[in-house]
Design a protein around this motif. Structure first.
Motif, PDB file in Angstrom:
ATOM      1  N   LEU A   1     -40.926 -95.224  40.455  1.00  0.00           N
ATOM      2  CA  LEU A   1     -42.262 -95.215  39.244  1.00  0.00           C
ATOM      3  C   LEU A   1     -42.025 -93.781  38.575  1.00  0.00           C
ATOM      4  CD1 LEU A   1     -45.491 -95.782  41.947  1.00  0.00           C
ATOM      5  CD2 LEU A   1     -44.526 -97.462  40.196  1.00  0.00           C
ATOM      6  N   CYS A   2     -42.679 -93.796  37.360  1.00  0.00           N
ATOM      7  CA  CYS A   2     -42.426 -92.642  36.649  1.00  0.00           C
ATOM      8  C   CYS A   2     -43.757 -92.815  35.622  1.00  0.00           C
ATOM      9  CB  CYS A   2     -41.215 -92.518  35.539  1.00  0.00           C
ATOM     10  SG  CYS A   2     -39.718 -92.053  36.567  1.00  0.00           S
ATOM     11  N   ALA A   3     -44.225 -91.604  34.942  1.00  0.00           N
ATOM     12  CA  ALA A   3     -45.287 -91.735  34.070  1.00  0.00           C
ATOM     13  C   ALA A   3     -44.907 -92.022  32.639  1.00  0.00           C
ATOM     14  CB  ALA A   3     -46.258 -90.311  34.181  1.00  0.00           C
ATOM     15  N   ASP A   4     -45.839 -92.711  31.943  1.00  0.00           N
ATOM     16  CA  ASP A   4     -45.506 -92.977  30.597  1.00  0.00           C
ATOM     17  C   ASP A   4     -45.902 -91.851  29.961  1.00  0.00           C
ATOM     18  OD1 ASP A   4     -48.281 -93.249  30.841  1.00  0.00           O
ATOM     19  OD2 ASP A   4     -48.446 -95.327  30.318  1.00  0.00           O
ATOM     20  N   LYS A   5     -46.229 -92.036  28.531  1.00  0.00           N
ATOM     21  CA  LYS A   5     -46.538 -91.207  27.587  1.00  0.00           C
ATOM     22  C   LYS A   5     -47.660 -90.618  27.801  1.00  0.00           C
ATOM     23  CE  LYS A   5     -43.202 -92.251  24.049  1.00  0.00           C
ATOM     24  NZ  LYS A   5     -43.036 -93.069  22.517  1.00  0.00           N
ATOM     25  N   GLU A   6     -48.712 -91.460  28.240  1.00  0.00           N
ATOM     26  CA  GLU A   6     -50.203 -90.911  28.413  1.00  0.00           C
ATOM     27  C   GLU A   6     -50.203 -90.401  30.066  1.00  0.00           C
ATOM     28  OE1 GLU A   6     -49.306 -93.876  27.019  1.00  0.00           O
ATOM     29  OE2 GLU A   6     -49.924 -93.229  25.041  1.00  0.00           O
ATOM     30  N   GLY A   7     -49.078 -90.556  30.679  1.00  0.00           N
ATOM     31  CA  GLY A   7     -49.276 -89.852  32.148  1.00  0.00           C
ATOM     32  C   GLY A   7     -49.825 -90.762  33.208  1.00  0.00           C
ATOM     33  N   ARG A   8     -49.689 -92.176  32.775  1.00  0.00           N
ATOM     34  CA  ARG A   8     -50.044 -93.172  33.681  1.00  0.00           C
ATOM     35  C   ARG A   8     -48.778 -93.774  34.529  1.00  0.00           C
ATOM     36  NH1 ARG A   8     -53.102 -96.969  29.303  1.00  0.00           N
ATOM     37  NH2 ARG A   8     -50.956 -96.573  28.478  1.00  0.00           N
ATOM     38  N   PRO A   9     -48.899 -93.980  35.735  1.00  0.00           N
ATOM     39  CA  PRO A   9     -47.888 -94.499  36.385  1.00  0.00           C
ATOM     40  C   PRO A   9     -47.219 -95.677  35.914  1.00  0.00           C
ATOM     41  CG  PRO A   9     -49.527 -93.947  37.901  1.00  0.00           C
ATOM     42  CD  PRO A   9     -50.232 -93.965  36.730  1.00  0.00           C
ATOM     43  N   LEU A  10     -46.001 -95.714  35.762  1.00  0.00           N
ATOM     44  CA  LEU A  10     -45.382 -96.959  35.332  1.00  0.00           C
ATOM     45  C   LEU A  10     -44.198 -97.428  36.056  1.00  0.00           C
ATOM     46  CD1 LEU A  10     -44.527 -99.028  32.913  1.00  0.00           C
ATOM     47  CD2 LEU A  10     -42.930 -96.988  32.018  1.00  0.00           C
ATOM     48  N   ARG A  11     -44.282 -98.598  36.688  1.00  0.00           N
ATOM     49  CA  ARG A  11     -43.359 -99.164  37.692  1.00  0.00           C
ATOM     50  C   ARG A  11     -42.118 -99.706  36.868  1.00  0.00           C
ATOM     51  NH1 ARG A  11     -44.922-104.357  41.095  1.00  0.00           N
ATOM     52  NH2 ARG A  11     -46.630-102.843  42.021  1.00  0.00           N
TER      53      ARG A  11
ATOM     54  N   ASP B   1     -41.016 -85.482  29.004  1.00  0.00           N
ATOM     55  CA  ASP B   1     -41.984 -84.420  29.602  1.00  0.00           C
ATOM     56  C   ASP B   1     -42.407 -85.191  30.758  1.00  0.00           C
ATOM     57  OD1 ASP B   1     -42.232 -82.981  27.287  1.00  0.00           O
ATOM     58  OD2 ASP B   1     -43.593 -83.885  26.276  1.00  0.00           O
ATOM     59  N   SER B   2     -42.140 -86.412  31.306  1.00  0.00           N
ATOM     60  CA  SER B   2     -42.323 -87.169  32.599  1.00  0.00           C
ATOM     61  C   SER B   2     -41.221 -87.169  33.351  1.00  0.00           C
ATOM     62  CB  SER B   2     -43.048 -88.539  32.083  1.00  0.00           C
ATOM     63  OG  SER B   2     -43.929 -88.631  31.363  1.00  0.00           O
ATOM     64  N   ARG B   3     -40.381 -86.199  33.236  1.00  0.00           N
ATOM     65  CA  ARG B   3     -39.305 -86.193  34.182  1.00  0.00           C
ATOM     66  C   ARG B   3     -39.586 -85.671  35.456  1.00  0.00           C
ATOM     67  NH1 ARG B   3     -39.176 -81.932  30.559  1.00  0.00           N
ATOM     68  NH2 ARG B   3     -39.055 -79.804  31.756  1.00  0.00           N
ATOM     69  N   ASP B   4     -40.336 -85.199  35.589  1.00  0.00           N
ATOM     70  CA  ASP B   4     -40.820 -84.460  37.016  1.00  0.00           C
ATOM     71  C   ASP B   4     -41.723 -85.532  37.738  1.00  0.00           C
ATOM     72  OD1 ASP B   4     -39.338 -82.129  36.702  1.00  0.00           O
ATOM     73  OD2 ASP B   4     -40.995 -81.087  35.897  1.00  0.00           O
ATOM     74  N   SER B   5     -42.239 -86.517  37.087  1.00  0.00           N
ATOM     75  CA  SER B   5     -43.037 -87.756  37.751  1.00  0.00           C
ATOM     76  C   SER B   5     -42.513 -88.750  38.542  1.00  0.00           C
ATOM     77  CB  SER B   5     -44.060 -88.051  36.439  1.00  0.00           C
ATOM     78  OG  SER B   5     -43.203 -88.836  35.807  1.00  0.00           O
ATOM     79  N   CYS B   6     -41.234 -88.557  38.321  1.00  0.00           N
ATOM     80  CA  CYS B   6     -40.433 -89.818  38.807  1.00  0.00           C
ATOM     81  C   CYS B   6     -40.322 -89.729  40.342  1.00  0.00           C
ATOM     82  CB  CYS B   6     -38.867 -89.825  38.317  1.00  0.00           C
ATOM     83  SG  CYS B   6     -38.930 -90.166  36.443  1.00  0.00           S
ATOM     84  N   ARG B   7     -40.534 -90.685  41.053  1.00  0.00           N
ATOM     85  CA  ARG B   7     -40.401 -90.841  42.573  1.00  0.00           C
ATOM     86  C   ARG B   7     -40.079 -92.203  42.973  1.00  0.00           C
ATOM     87  NH1 ARG B   7     -45.517 -91.128  39.654  1.00  0.00           N
ATOM     88  NH2 ARG B   7     -46.818 -92.363  40.751  1.00  0.00           N
TER      89      ARG B   7
END
Length: 769
Positions: free
Chosen positions: A502-512, A524-530
């Motif tokens: 999962l990572c966040a999209d441009k709106e900050g929502r989780p994207l599978r 800008d979502s590079r730190d949201s990947c897990r």
């Protein structure tokens, strides 16, 4: 066999039916009445002068038993026509047997005799049935023939006490059409060939179960040797010998037992230890309820043995009140099943160790009156032969605790079957579509043998599901989980994947992110990947899962980011909370992230259907790239070699060095384009080695123009590349005048020039715009 009996009754074969004539070597001539010898005879036999007699060979032990063909006819005139063939056999000398030494132990299967000349002597006797062939044995050479020697021959166990035994010399034949002669030339009758035992010893003459069925008012007691009985007495009842034993009738109605005494025929004895007796006595239990064991031979060495006996319906109503015993030990009535023609009693007899089971029913524990009895041989408990199979994965050697295995059991014999039984706290068993399915207790571990119930056909329907014995496997089977490689992504069984990226999209929502499909992630979502491992989605029947998680991050130039690298081995257990692993050290635009999750090939953990399954274990992979700008401005050091000055004075500038700034386009993966705008400072013509510009002064020039750049690789100092440039240059130098060859004054060269040539550049320090 019927012809043989007729031959014995008539005193031997008549000359008209004789086909074999035998006599001992060295014997006197044999007269052939009604026959004339038609030709010579070989092998030591001689023909008399009248052609009506023959004489055996005088010597030659090698001729013993050798047949010799002799052509004969009823008269001399018949020798010119059809002739008969007579077989002559020379035998050994007739043995001399001491009559008192002949002892037949019928039940032990042994014949003993003593005498002279017994080497090679033969004893014949009839087979067990009327149409059976003759049986015979031969005495071995035990020593010098001058002194009496013993001979012990094996005979069939249980042979009749009045069996006819015939003693013949070595090489002799016996049967229909055989005429035997003594050394004197006299024909011998069967009675002269008969060997009569001085004693016949029997092990017993009364049955093993001394019981008599009187349910019809009279009974027949079958004896092992009825031919040995001379007289029988069973006062106050009436008894008389019969063909197969003793016939009993007129028994007083109140009697429950009857004394029986038999006297044996002459020369027949029954052994009682070392003593031999000519009579035997016993007490018969009078049975008014005949019983029959219908569950087959009971198992010896098995646990919880039960048997089913069939009783007359008029006795079955009291079956529960009877006191049953099995080999003298109390037996419990478990169930009584009534049917129209009979009643069936299920008895618990426990563990059996004897070769024979004797069941006895008495009226009560106080009253020892026998009501019924029967006896049967026991059978060694069968060794179960079974296999466990996991559908889709083949055979296994353990009992799985997280899913069911199919159990197949081989039949233990005709009319019998083994049914797996559950063991509380160890494993359970159920039947589905005629197949047994076994599953271990998930809260238990260790080793346990599979247990089976022994069931037979031929018993009433109500008793067909009764276990007549309990048998266990000899081997112990492990109780453990069956680990099956589970699909890591979405599958036909579940739309929810076991592992997600999962990572966040441009709106900050989780994207599978979808495995196998390249994805782009906002910078800008590079730190949201897990990575999320959903252990709660792992099915219990899949068991423990051993996986390896690999994360690789590379820059746009292909250089690996070691600080971001992950290589972790995990063992996943069904249940529990999801596990989240955050990606780290994803720093720059166009960084490429590759995540791989795969099962570890471990046959000790996983069940693989075939060797090819090792290469097809479930795995999943994601690839994602950080988004970035499409323009890049950076500085690089360049070393042009052989720049060419295109304006007057023209020529090659040998050694050059400088710093350039470069503006270029980037593709979607952060790779720069071939063409770029360039500007910088260059030291040109630093060393001149000859040519047209030999005296051209070294200078510092400001350059601007276009360049084509081809990267060569990566290294600690940045990226190296091979470039081709075309620059406009302004030279910062002193005045330079041309030198004409005609001697005229030269003119001053301008400070603007056009330069073209290749270079090698090192470094890539800049930023994406």
């Amino acid at each position: 066999m019927a012809l043989l009996v007729a031959w014995l009754l008539l005193g031997g074969a008549a000359w008209g039916q004789a086909t074999v004539v035998q006599a001992p070597i060295g014997g006197q001539p044999l007269l052939l009445p009604g026959r004339v010898v038609c030709g010579p005879v070989a092998e030591g036999w001689t023909v008399g002068e009248d052609s009506r007699s023959v004489r055996p060979p005088r010597t030659g032990s090698g001729r013993v038993g050798q047949p010799v063909a002799l052509q004969v006819a009823p008269a001399a005139s018949g020798c010119t026509g059809p002739q008969e063939t007579l077989t002559l056999v020379a035998t050994g000398a007739f043995p001399e047997v001491e009559p008192a030494s002949v002892v037949l132990a019928a039940d032990e299967g042994r014949l003993e005799l003593r005498g002279r000349g017994l080497a090679g002597a033969q004893v014949f006797w009839p087979g067990p049935t009327r149409d059976a062939r003759l049986e015979h044995e031969v005495c071995l050479d035990a020593g010098p023939s001058e002194s009496p020697q013993p001979c012990v021959l094996p005979v069939r166990r249980g042979v009749r006490a009045d069996v006819s035994l015939y003693l013949l010399p070595a090489g002799a034949r016996f049967g229909e059409g055989v005429l035997t002669f003594a050394a004197s030339g006299r024909q011998l009758t069967p009675s002269e060939l008969q060997l009569r035992p001085s004693r016949v010893v029997l092990s017993s003459v009364l049955p093993a179960v001394p019981a008599l069925d009187l349910s019809t008012g009279e009974g027949r007691l079958v004896l092992p040797h009825p031919e040995a009985i001379a007289t029988v007495d069973c006062e106050p009842a009436y008894c008389e010998p019969s063909e197969d034993g003793v016939f009993v009738r007129a028994v007083p109605g109140l009697r429950t037992s009857l004394g029986l005494r038999v006297r044996l025929v002459p020369r027949v004895f029954v052994s009682r230890g070392e003593a031999l007796e000519s009579s035997a006595s016993g007490v018969l239990q009078l049975l008014h309820c005949p019983v029959e064991l219908v569950s087959g031979p009971p198992l010896r060495g098995a646990a919880d043995v039960q048997v089913v006996v069939r009783m007359d319906p008029r006795c079955a109503k009291d079956a529960r009140s009877f006191h049953w015993r099995a080999n003298g030990e109390p037996a419990e009535v478990a169930q009584v099943v009534q049917e129209e023609a009979a009643a069936f009693v299920l008895l618990r007899v426990g563990r059996l160790g004897a070769d024979r089971l004797t069941l006895t029913a008495t009226r009560s524990e106080v009253d020892p009156t026998a009501i019924a009895t029967t006896s049967v041989d026991t059978l060694a408990a069968p060794q179960p032969r079974a296999s466990l199979e996991l559908p889709g994965f083949g055979k296994i050697d353990f009992i799985p605790t997280n899913r069911e295995a199919v159990l197949s059991v081989a039949s233990p014999g005709e009319r019998a079957r083994l049914v797996p039984l559950p063991v509380e706290g160890a494993y359970s068993v159920r039947t589905e579509q005629g197949r047994f399915r076994v599953r271990g207790d998930e809260n238990n571990s260790g080793f346990v043998p599979l247990r089976y119930g022994y069931r037979v056909e031929g018993v009433p329907q109500a008793l067909r599901s009764v276990d007549l014995a309990i048998v266990n496997e000899r081997t112990q089977r492990a109780l453990r989980e069956a680990s099956v490689p589970a699909p890591l992504g979405a599958s036909a069984l579940s739309e929810e994947p076991l592992i997600e990226f999962l990572c966040a999209d441009k709106e900050g929502r989780p994207l599978r992110l979808q495995p196998g499909t390249p994805a782009r992630i906002p910078f800008d979502s590079r730190d949201s990947c897990r990575i999320i491992i959903h252990r709660e989605r792992l099915r219990p029947e899949d068991g423990l899962q051993e996986i390896i998680l690999e994360v690789d991050v590379t820059s746009a130039s292909g250089a690996p980011r070691e600080a971001a690298r992950v290589n972790e081995r995990m063992v996943l257990q069904p249940g529990g909370e999801p596990r989240t692993l955050w990606l780290k050290n994803v720093l720059e635009q166009f960084d490429r992230i590759v995540v791989r999750v795969s099962h570890i090939v471990d046959e000790s953990r996983y069940l693989l259907a075939a060797p090819s399954s090792r290469a097809s274990l479930p795995s999943v992979q994601w690839a994602a790239t950080l988004e970035g700008s499409r323009l890049r401005l950076y500085a690089t050091a360049t070393i042009p070699s052989g720049l060419y000055r295109l304006v007057q004075p023209t020529g090659q500038l040998t050694l050059n060095f400088g710093l350039l700034s470069r503006l270029t386009l980037l593709d979607e993966h952060g790779k720069e384009g071939l063409l770029g705008l360039e500007m910088g400072l260059m030291g040109v013509g630093l060393v001149q080695t000859g040519g047209l510009l030999n005296d051209y002064p070294p200078t510092l020039a400001a350059v601007a123009g276009l360049g084509i750049r081809v990267p060569l690789g990566s290294g600690p100092g940045g990226q190296a590349a091979l470039s081709v440039h075309i620059w406009g240059a302004h030279e910062f130098r002193e005045a330079y005048f041309t030198k004409p060859t005609d001697g005229t004054p030269g003119r001053e060269v301008g400070r603007w020039a056009l330069i073209f040539g290749p270079s090698i550049s090192l470094g890539n320090i800049g930023m994406n715009l």
